[in-house]
Design an enzyme around this catalytic site. Sequence first.
Site, PDB file in Angstrom:
ATOM      1  N   PRO A   1      27.883  35.310  45.399  1.00 14.56           N
ATOM      2  CA  PRO A   1      27.712  36.293  46.479  1.00 14.56           C
ATOM      3  C   PRO A   1      27.151  35.662  47.753  1.00 14.56           C
ATOM      4  O   PRO A   1      27.201  36.278  48.808  1.00 14.56           O
ATOM      5  CB  PRO A   1      26.691  37.302  45.897  1.00 14.56           C
ATOM      6  CG  PRO A   1      26.677  37.054  44.427  1.00 14.56           C
ATOM      7  CD  PRO A   1      27.003  35.596  44.249  1.00 14.56           C
TER       8      PRO A   1
ATOM      9  N   GLU B   1      22.259  35.426  36.539  1.00 14.33           N
ATOM     10  CA  GLU B   1      21.833  35.644  37.928  1.00 14.33           C
ATOM     11  C   GLU B   1      22.390  34.566  38.857  1.00 14.33           C
ATOM     12  O   GLU B   1      22.018  34.507  40.026  1.00 14.33           O
ATOM     13  CB  GLU B   1      20.309  35.651  38.015  1.00 14.33           C
ATOM     14  CG  GLU B   1      19.639  36.715  37.156  1.00 14.33           C
ATOM     15  CD  GLU B   1      19.987  38.138  37.586  1.00 14.33           C
ATOM     16  OE1 GLU B   1      19.788  38.457  38.774  1.00 14.33           O
ATOM     17  OE2 GLU B   1      20.446  38.922  36.732  1.00 14.33           O
TER      18      GLU B   1
ATOM     19  N   ARG C   1      50.131  32.378  45.641  1.00 16.94           N
ATOM     20  CA  ARG C   1      51.312  33.018  46.241  1.00 16.94           C
ATOM     21  C   ARG C   1      51.718  32.359  47.559  1.00 16.94           C
ATOM     22  O   ARG C   1      52.821  32.578  48.050  1.00 16.94           O
ATOM     23  CB  ARG C   1      51.110  34.528  46.416  1.00 16.94           C
ATOM     24  CG  ARG C   1      50.064  34.935  47.394  1.00 16.94           C
ATOM     25  CD  ARG C   1      49.761  36.414  47.292  1.00 16.94           C
ATOM     26  NE  ARG C   1      50.883  37.272  47.669  1.00 16.94           N
ATOM     27  CZ  ARG C   1      51.309  37.433  48.920  1.00 16.94           C
ATOM     28  NH1 ARG C   1      50.728  36.809  49.915  1.00 16.94           N
ATOM     29  NH2 ARG C   1      52.335  38.237  49.181  1.00 16.94           N
TER      30      ARG C   1
ATOM     31  N   ASP D   1      54.547  38.334  55.969  1.00 16.32           N
ATOM     32  CA  ASP D   1      53.089  38.272  55.939  1.00 16.32           C
ATOM     33  C   ASP D   1      52.557  37.494  57.127  1.00 16.32           C
ATOM     34  O   ASP D   1      51.641  37.929  57.815  1.00 16.32           O
ATOM     35  CB  ASP D   1      52.581  37.564  54.674  1.00 16.32           C
ATOM     36  CG  ASP D   1      52.415  38.532  53.505  1.00 16.32           C
ATOM     37  OD1 ASP D   1      52.867  39.680  53.634  1.00 16.32           O
ATOM     38  OD2 ASP D   1      51.836  38.125  52.496  1.00 16.32           O
TER      39      ASP D   1
HETATM   40  C1  JFH Z   1      27.919  36.458  40.109  1.00 22.14           C
HETATM   41  C2  JFH Z   1      25.035  38.248  39.725  1.00 22.14           C
HETATM   42  C3  JFH Z   1      23.405  37.698  41.363  1.00 22.14           C
HETATM   43  C4  JFH Z   1      21.325  39.045  41.634  1.00 22.14           C
HETATM   44  C5  JFH Z   1      21.904  41.600  44.221  1.00 22.14           C
HETATM   45  C6  JFH Z   1      20.466  41.260  44.392  1.00 22.14           C
HETATM   46  C7  JFH Z   1      20.178  40.218  43.374  1.00 22.14           C
HETATM   47  C8  JFH Z   1      24.304  39.343  39.342  1.00 22.14           C
HETATM   48  C9  JFH Z   1      27.482  34.614  38.910  1.00 22.14           C
HETATM   49  C10 JFH Z   1      30.885  37.007  43.971  1.00 22.14           C
HETATM   50  C11 JFH Z   1      31.089  38.069  44.827  1.00 22.14           C
HETATM   51  C12 JFH Z   1      30.054  37.456  42.989  1.00 22.14           C
HETATM   52  C13 JFH Z   1      29.500  36.680  41.903  1.00 22.14           C
HETATM   53  C14 JFH Z   1      29.886  35.353  41.715  1.00 22.14           C
HETATM   54  C15 JFH Z   1      29.272  34.560  40.727  1.00 22.14           C
HETATM   55  C16 JFH Z   1      28.283  35.128  39.934  1.00 22.14           C
HETATM   56  C17 JFH Z   1      26.307  37.998  39.006  1.00 22.14           C
HETATM   57  C18 JFH Z   1      24.602  37.420  40.741  1.00 22.14           C
HETATM   58  C19 JFH Z   1      22.630  38.786  40.984  1.00 22.14           C
HETATM   59  C20 JFH Z   1      22.372  40.785  43.053  1.00 22.14           C
HETATM   60  C21 JFH Z   1      23.103  39.597  39.972  1.00 22.14           C
HETATM   61  C22 JFH Z   1      26.646  35.617  38.494  1.00 22.14           C
HETATM   62  C23 JFH Z   1      28.522  37.249  41.078  1.00 22.14           C
HETATM   63  N1  JFH Z   1      31.813  38.109  45.988  1.00 22.14           N
HETATM   64  N2  JFH Z   1      30.399  39.092  44.366  1.00 22.14           N
HETATM   65  N3  JFH Z   1      29.773  38.750  43.254  1.00 22.14           N
HETATM   66  N4  JFH Z   1      26.921  36.737  39.222  1.00 22.14           N
HETATM   67  N5  JFH Z   1      21.426  39.670  42.934  1.00 22.14           N
END
Ligand code: JFH
Length: 254
Positions: free
Chosen positions: A86, A113, A151, A166
């Site tokens: 994220p 996490e 693609r 596209d």
């Molecule tokens: C992923 C996950 C982080 C903790 C909000 C506040 C605290 C759960 C690996 C990509 C996009 C992802 C993604 C990619 C890799 C992983 C889950 C991460 C937290 C959340 C909780 C573990 C998520 N574009 N969205 N999500 N997680 N954070």
Amino acid sequence: MRIDIISIFPYMFTSPLSYGLLKRARETGVVNISVHDLRGFTHDKHRTVDDYPFGGGPGMVMKPGPIFEATDALRRPESQVVLLSPQGRLFTQTVAQEMVSREHLIVLCGRYEGVDERVALQVADEELSIGDYVLSGGEVAALALMEAVVRLLPGALGSSLSLQEDSLSGAGWGGGGLLEYPQYTRPAEFRGLDVPGVLLSGDHAQVRRWRREQALERTYRRRPELLESAPLTPDDRQFLKKLEGAVTLPAREE
Ligand code: JFH
């Protein structure tokens, strides 16, 4: 192109890789995709891939060891290692177009996490996010990325026509395009809902004009920020002015 995916849930990829474009591209040799179980790169009895976070806090973090070992085993001089998270740079059509020229992608999927920061610093060439929402791991993001990149590979689409369209339209992002116009197919009337008459008129110039205006109006209402970078003709700008002049009309009249 070769793609190696590293995940603790390799079977999450089985069905998505077995249908449609990804299946076809693999069968025709356009792309060679392998999925690797991260636990295969552990050495302890329990095949441990996670551990407690230093400094405390909720949940678990993926250990660096297995991920470093997996990438050491798969990496070649031409590889691009991508970490989905994220916190990554936003993955857009423009990024997909950049990636399509790479010979080898290694895609790292975290869980829990997230991964030890040393993976992001030392192993990954790119940390990417597919959008501002929280998934439970990198696997679904990896699938979205792969479908968008594959693609674009030469020979991946049946004909190159849809691809050309596209790129001509900019497809609604990055490249500076508009959202697409609404599409209809038969029947001309369905449950009391008519297809717009202009599409049945046979007047190709009018159809073209209607579609352009629909694309402009949708973009204006739904994604106005795209208009900043869209290539607009003087006619387009005049039409948009007319829209704005219409007192920020409600989206639909009752
Ligand atoms: C992923 C996950 C982080 C903790 C909000 C506040 C605290 C759960 C690996 C990509 C996009 C992802 C993604 C990619 C890799 C992983 C889950 C991460 C937290 C959340 C909780 C573990 C998520 N574009 N969205 N999500 N997680 N954070």
